[in-house]
Design an enzyme around this catalytic site. Structure first.
Site, PDB file in Angstrom:
ATOM      1  N   GLY A 253       0.820  -1.200   0.000  1.00 40.02           N
ATOM      2  CA  GLY A 253       0.000   0.000   0.000  1.00 40.02           C
ATOM      3  C   GLY A 253       0.852   1.246   0.000  1.00 40.02           C
ATOM      4  CG  HIS A 254       0.033   4.288  -2.161  1.00 42.26           C
ATOM      5  ND1 HIS A 254      -0.615   5.056  -3.111  1.00 42.26           N
ATOM      6  CD2 HIS A 254       0.537   3.211  -2.824  1.00 42.26           C
ATOM      7  CE1 HIS A 254      -0.509   4.457  -4.304  1.00 42.26           C
ATOM      8  NE2 HIS A 254       0.179   3.340  -4.146  1.00 42.26           N
ATOM      9  N   GLY A 255       0.830   3.431   2.587  1.00 41.41           N
ATOM     10  CA  GLY A 255       1.092   3.875   3.940  1.00 41.41           C
ATOM     11  C   GLY A 255      -0.124   4.465   4.622  1.00 41.41           C
TER      12      GLY A 255
END
Length: 408
Positions: A253-255
């Site tokens: 994911g992107h955090g």
């Protein structure tokens, strides 16, 4: 570190249809003695077939109406099986407190004509619980090819899987959300929401499949949840206050992101956010606050605590970005209107997949204030370069941080 969550005590004292849960920081959506509903609450009794092919939409809508029109506590049952549905608009206000027991699997049809906007949208409800061991499967692979948001700023949004709009006092516990068409869960203009021990899964390259998005909501707690998706694991949008994220595992994911802020006019402040005891593995970003370079509004982002977070092979572990401009859609010389202040990164450790472990890029006209790096120990996991930090237009201090990261 344990998280202290402020609960609306006045609400508890004045709502007889609400009982405290000993195992959670947000009260359980429970009510008084059940009354007799207008009809069955088991969707199979209402004609739903768990064969994965028959349309169960009307059976679920009927179960909701039967529960919503009753009083006390009503329990809708979705038993084992695969139940295919189109759009489910589950609207209140309801006279009852509603429990949805999900032990089967809900499948969102791949026919986009079956949706006005979202898939499962719960609106104007007070005292709600969704629990069980079942799955909300958006069947995203059937439609991801129709997502144009990677190429177009004003793209048509595909249906979100589970949306809470204007909901008060809700628990979502134990279920799995899988392969959403767009966001897996969207919490909007809601209060006192607990997401506990939920699993959210989609491929790392799936488009815009955020795990949980929060906007214009107060007192939202996410605990013990595992999220691996193609976009932000958790995104915290404008108007979010008293947000607690604890014990979350994120990756791919992107955090865990705040923002983007400033994209639209009249956005509200984001404040009092705590992210503690979380682990991020292989994500493209870690802990991020981002606002548009040519922001259209001037919300404040303040009172953030990130503590006890482990980074494992994260590309950019710590980021404040006031010059966010995806797809080059911004005026590059734009002056930011989003003020960022009082941000603490404490006891953050692990490895970075890029040399730039800390990036604090704030606006010339509106520098970030009160940023602290305390006991931050992140090492570049390759040998051909050294870990580094980049700080621009930011005021604060570094405590107990190696020289190469102590840019404040």
């Amino acid at each position: 570190m344990a998280v202290t969550v402020v609960v609306a005590l006045l609400l508890l004292a004045t709502s007889p249809a609400f009982m405290a849960s000993a195992s959670s920081p947000v009260p359980a959506a429970a009510g008084g003695s059940p009354s007799v509903p207008a009809g069955p609450l088991d969707i199979v009794q209402l004609g739903a077939k768990g064969d994965g092919k028959s349309d169960a939409t009307q059976a679920i809508l009927k179960a909701w109406k039967n529960a919503c029109d009753a009083t006390g506590t009503q329990k809708i049952t979705i038993p084992a099986g695969n139940f295919l549905t189109g759009a489910l608009e589950l609207a209140g206000p309801c006279k009852s407190s509603i429990i949805i027991r999900l032990d089967g699997n809900l499948l969102g049809t791949g026919d986009l004509n079956a949706y006005k906007k979202n898939w499962i949208e719960i609106q104007n409800v007070d005292n709600l619980s969704i629990n069980g061991h079942g799955t909300i499967d958006g069947q995203g692979p059937l439609v991801w090819k129709n997502n144009e948001c990677q190429r177009s700023y004003n793209c048509k949004i595909l249906p979100n899987s589970l949306v809470l709009d204007f909901v008060k006092n809700a628990q979502i516990r134990g279920i799995t959300l899988l392969n959403s068409k767009f966001f897996h869960m969207n919490i909007f203009s809601s209060q006192n929401v607990l997401v506990d021990k939920v699993t959210i899964k989609a491929p790392g390259d799936s488009p815009n499949t955020d795990g949980i998005h929060i906007g214009d909501s107060t007192n939202v707690t996410i605990t013990g949840t595992t999220i691996g998706v193609g976009d932000d694991c958790i995104s915290i949008g404008p108007g979010s206050k008293m947000i607690r994220v604890h014990g979350v595992h994120c990756g791919p994911g992107h955090g865990i992101s705040v923002g983007s802020l400033g994209r639209y006019k009249d956005e509200k402040d984001v404040e009092d956010v705590k992210v503690t005891d979380c682990t991020l593995v292989g994500t493209s970003n870690g802990l991020r606050i981002k606002s548009y370079e040519d922001s259209k509004s001037s919300p404040k982002a303040s009172k953030f605590l990130y503590e006890g977070v482990t980074m494992d092979n994260v590309s950019y572990p710590i980021i404040i970005d006031q010059k966010y401009c995806p797809n080059n859609i911004c005026v590059k010389s734009g002056a930011s209107k989003v003020a960022v202040s009082d941000v603490i990164f404490r006891n953050i450790h692990g490895t970075s997949n890029t040399p730039e472990a800390v990036t604090l890029s704030c606006a010339n006209n509106l520098p970030c204030q009160g940023v602290q790096l305390v006991n931050v120990d992140i090492k570049y996991n390759k040998s051909n370069n050294k870990t580094m930090a980049v700080c621009k237009n930011v005021a604060g201090k570094s405590i107990g941080v190696a020289k190469e990261l102590a840019c404040l």
